[in-house]
Design a protein around this motif. Structure first.
Motif, PDB file in Angstrom:
ATOM      1  N   ARG A 120      45.179   1.894  28.156  1.00 31.15           N
ATOM      2  CA  ARG A 120      44.759   0.687  28.874  1.00 31.15           C
ATOM      3  C   ARG A 120      43.236   0.605  29.039  1.00 31.15           C
ATOM      4  O   ARG A 120      42.748  -0.198  29.808  1.00 31.15           O
ATOM      5  CB  ARG A 120      45.433   0.623  30.252  1.00 31.15           C
ATOM      6  CG  ARG A 120      46.944   0.618  30.231  1.00 31.15           C
ATOM      7  CD  ARG A 120      47.544  -0.643  29.675  1.00 31.15           C
ATOM      8  NE  ARG A 120      47.280  -1.791  30.536  1.00 31.15           N
ATOM      9  CZ  ARG A 120      47.596  -3.050  30.239  1.00 31.15           C
ATOM     10  NH1 ARG A 120      48.179  -3.317  29.084  1.00 31.15           N
ATOM     11  NH2 ARG A 120      47.325  -4.015  31.070  1.00 31.15           N
ATOM     12  N   PHE A 121      42.491   1.451  28.329  1.00 31.52           N
ATOM     13  CA  PHE A 121      41.038   1.318  28.263  1.00 31.52           C
ATOM     14  C   PHE A 121      40.740   0.451  27.038  1.00 31.52           C
ATOM     15  O   PHE A 121      40.775   0.925  25.908  1.00 31.52           O
ATOM     16  CB  PHE A 121      40.347   2.679  28.081  1.00 31.52           C
ATOM     17  CG  PHE A 121      40.408   3.609  29.250  1.00 31.52           C
ATOM     18  CD1 PHE A 121      41.010   3.268  30.452  1.00 31.52           C
ATOM     19  CD2 PHE A 121      39.840   4.866  29.142  1.00 31.52           C
ATOM     20  CE1 PHE A 121      41.040   4.160  31.523  1.00 31.52           C
ATOM     21  CE2 PHE A 121      39.872   5.764  30.206  1.00 31.52           C
ATOM     22  CZ  PHE A 121      40.471   5.416  31.387  1.00 31.52           C
ATOM     23  N   PHE A 122      40.466  -0.830  27.264  1.00 29.00           N
ATOM     24  CA  PHE A 122      40.279  -1.760  26.159  1.00 29.00           C
ATOM     25  C   PHE A 122      38.797  -1.978  25.864  1.00 29.00           C
ATOM     26  O   PHE A 122      37.974  -2.042  26.781  1.00 29.00           O
ATOM     27  CB  PHE A 122      40.931  -3.114  26.484  1.00 29.00           C
ATOM     28  CG  PHE A 122      42.406  -3.033  26.725  1.00 29.00           C
ATOM     29  CD1 PHE A 122      43.286  -2.685  25.708  1.00 29.00           C
ATOM     30  CD2 PHE A 122      42.932  -3.304  27.982  1.00 29.00           C
ATOM     31  CE1 PHE A 122      44.650  -2.601  25.940  1.00 29.00           C
ATOM     32  CE2 PHE A 122      44.294  -3.231  28.223  1.00 29.00           C
ATOM     33  CZ  PHE A 122      45.159  -2.881  27.202  1.00 29.00           C
ATOM     34  N   ASN A 123      38.499  -2.106  24.578  1.00 29.84           N
ATOM     35  CA  ASN A 123      37.142  -2.383  24.108  1.00 29.84           C
ATOM     36  C   ASN A 123      37.242  -3.574  23.169  1.00 29.84           C
ATOM     37  O   ASN A 123      37.898  -3.500  22.134  1.00 29.84           O
ATOM     38  CB  ASN A 123      36.581  -1.163  23.383  1.00 29.84           C
ATOM     39  CG  ASN A 123      36.727   0.074  24.237  1.00 29.84           C
ATOM     40  OD1 ASN A 123      35.949   0.305  25.131  1.00 29.84           O
ATOM     41  ND2 ASN A 123      37.792   0.843  24.000  1.00 29.84           N
ATOM     42  N   TYR A 124      36.626  -4.662  23.573  1.00 32.50           N
ATOM     43  CA  TYR A 124      36.750  -5.928  22.858  1.00 32.50           C
ATOM     44  C   TYR A 124      35.499  -6.200  22.039  1.00 32.50           C
ATOM     45  O   TYR A 124      34.384  -5.977  22.509  1.00 32.50           O
ATOM     46  CB  TYR A 124      36.935  -7.083  23.844  1.00 32.50           C
ATOM     47  CG  TYR A 124      38.140  -6.950  24.742  1.00 32.50           C
ATOM     48  CD1 TYR A 124      39.367  -7.509  24.380  1.00 32.50           C
ATOM     49  CD2 TYR A 124      38.051  -6.275  25.951  1.00 32.50           C
ATOM     50  CE1 TYR A 124      40.474  -7.388  25.208  1.00 32.50           C
ATOM     51  CE2 TYR A 124      39.156  -6.144  26.783  1.00 32.50           C
ATOM     52  CZ  TYR A 124      40.360  -6.703  26.413  1.00 32.50           C
ATOM     53  OH  TYR A 124      41.451  -6.579  27.236  1.00 32.50           O
ATOM     54  N   GLU A 125      35.711  -6.721  20.832  1.00 33.73           N
ATOM     55  CA  GLU A 125      34.588  -7.152  20.001  1.00 33.73           C
ATOM     56  C   GLU A 125      34.902  -8.503  19.387  1.00 33.73           C
ATOM     57  O   GLU A 125      36.015  -8.744  18.916  1.00 33.73           O
ATOM     58  CB  GLU A 125      34.328  -6.161  18.868  1.00 33.73           C
ATOM     59  CG  GLU A 125      33.441  -5.022  19.251  1.00 33.73           C
ATOM     60  CD  GLU A 125      32.989  -4.246  18.038  1.00 33.73           C
ATOM     61  OE1 GLU A 125      31.778  -4.245  17.763  1.00 33.73           O
ATOM     62  OE2 GLU A 125      33.846  -3.650  17.369  1.00 33.73           O
ATOM     63  N   GLY A 177      26.571  -2.553  19.790  1.00 33.76           N
ATOM     64  CA  GLY A 177      25.426  -3.367  20.162  1.00 33.76           C
ATOM     65  C   GLY A 177      25.421  -4.794  19.694  1.00 33.76           C
ATOM     66  O   GLY A 177      25.521  -5.704  20.497  1.00 33.76           O
ATOM     67  N   ASP A 178      25.303  -5.029  18.385  1.00 34.34           N
ATOM     68  CA  ASP A 178      25.019  -6.378  17.907  1.00 34.34           C
ATOM     69  C   ASP A 178      26.268  -7.230  17.697  1.00 34.34           C
ATOM     70  O   ASP A 178      26.339  -8.031  16.774  1.00 34.34           O
ATOM     71  CB  ASP A 178      24.216  -6.313  16.607  1.00 34.34           C
ATOM     72  CG  ASP A 178      22.792  -5.848  16.857  1.00 34.34           C
ATOM     73  OD1 ASP A 178      22.432  -5.627  18.017  1.00 34.34           O
ATOM     74  OD2 ASP A 178      22.037  -5.711  15.881  1.00 34.34           O
ATOM     75  N   THR A 179      27.255  -7.051  18.545  1.00 29.54           N
ATOM     76  CA  THR A 179      28.412  -7.933  18.559  1.00 29.54           C
ATOM     77  C   THR A 179      28.613  -8.390  20.001  1.00 29.54           C
ATOM     78  O   THR A 179      28.072  -7.798  20.928  1.00 29.54           O
ATOM     79  CB  THR A 179      29.693  -7.201  18.099  1.00 29.54           C
ATOM     80  OG1 THR A 179      29.949  -6.110  18.987  1.00 29.54           O
ATOM     81  CG2 THR A 179      29.573  -6.690  16.679  1.00 29.54           C
ATOM     82  N   ILE A 180      29.397  -9.431  20.162  1.00 30.29           N
ATOM     83  CA  ILE A 180      29.832  -9.803  21.517  1.00 30.29           C
ATOM     84  C   ILE A 180      30.908  -8.789  21.897  1.00 30.29           C
ATOM     85  O   ILE A 180      31.883  -8.610  21.166  1.00 30.29           O
ATOM     86  CB  ILE A 180      30.399 -11.233  21.537  1.00 30.29           C
ATOM     87  CG1 ILE A 180      29.312 -12.245  21.150  1.00 30.29           C
ATOM     88  CG2 ILE A 180      30.979 -11.562  22.909  1.00 30.29           C
ATOM     89  CD1 ILE A 180      29.824 -13.658  20.957  1.00 30.29           C
ATOM     90  N   HIS A 181      30.726  -8.103  23.012  1.00 34.90           N
ATOM     91  CA  HIS A 181      31.667  -7.034  23.352  1.00 34.90           C
ATOM     92  C   HIS A 181      31.744  -6.831  24.858  1.00 34.90           C
ATOM     93  O   HIS A 181      30.893  -7.299  25.614  1.00 34.90           O
ATOM     94  CB  HIS A 181      31.260  -5.715  22.674  1.00 34.90           C
ATOM     95  CG  HIS A 181      29.926  -5.204  23.126  1.00 34.90           C
ATOM     96  ND1 HIS A 181      28.756  -5.533  22.485  1.00 34.90           N
ATOM     97  CD2 HIS A 181      29.566  -4.398  24.151  1.00 34.90           C
ATOM     98  CE1 HIS A 181      27.739  -4.947  23.104  1.00 34.90           C
ATOM     99  NE2 HIS A 181      28.206  -4.249  24.125  1.00 34.90           N
TER     100      HIS A 181
END
Length: 198
Positions: A120-125, A177-181
């Motif tokens: 449940r540790f989500f990382n969105y890009e 870094g260079d993405t929306i996240h």
């Protein structure tokens, strides 16, 4: 463009110790449902005006009054300084059911040492092109991101073009870094990571 990408795994005693502490800590107080970022190190020759550097004994995890975790953190900071020549280091703490807003970190050579993991540790890009309006996308995503309904948000997020959700492995270093996240803790345990630049 730098997407979230694994650089290496680490198996160091002080990182293992901190991971163990985080995974066993139980937060029962609803007041702790927030994320926190403490700047713990700033190299003298690197100018960063965003936040003051705070001493380790004043950081968020010092609230647990555990001298071993502060020693582990000190060892990790020294490791990042020596291994990566880090010029700035933050400690991010995500209490249960907390999140950061979506954002971008342009040209920062930013990395994250993920200390613990959970499904449940989500990382969105979100991979937007330069011609698209990133600011509008960030506002839209932040408006839709509701921590109490992550599963629905996840389904909608993945229906968008050029998106992904990943789970970072514990004790691993990633570039980003260079993405929306953004990084979200949708679990009932503490999530923590060191963020650094070199």
């Amino acid at each position: 463009m730098f997407e979230i990408k694994k650089i290496e795994s680490l198996n160091l005693k002080f990182i293992n110790s901190l991971e163990n502490f985080l995974d066993k800590s139980i937060i029962e107080n609803d007041l702790y449902h927030f994320s926190n970022c403490d700047k713990l190190y700033n190299r003298e020759d690197y100018v960063d005006d965003s936040h003051p550097t705070i001493p380790l004994n004043k950081c968020e995890l010092s609230k647990f009054e555990n001298s071993q975790i502060l020693l582990d953190m000190e060892n990790i900071i020294e490791f990042l300084k020596l291994q990566y020549d880090a010029k700035i280091i933050w400690m991010n703490v995500f209490y249960p059911h907390s999140t950061l807003p979506f954002h971008m970190d342009f040209t920062k050579n930013r990395h994250i040492l993920s200390l613990n993991s959970d499904e449940r540790f989500f990382n969105y890009e979100c991979f937007e092109t330069k011609s698209q309006n990133n600011h509008s996308t960030i506002l839209e995503l932040n408006d839709k991101l509701k921590i109490d309904n992550l599963d629905n948000f996840n389904k909608e997020f993945l229906l968008r073009q050029n998106t992904r959700i990943i789970n970072l492995e514990s004790k691993s270093v990633y570039s980003f870094g260079d993405t929306i996240h953004t990084f979200v803790n949708g679990s009932d345990k503490i999530r923590a990571a060191f963020v650094f630049e070199f």
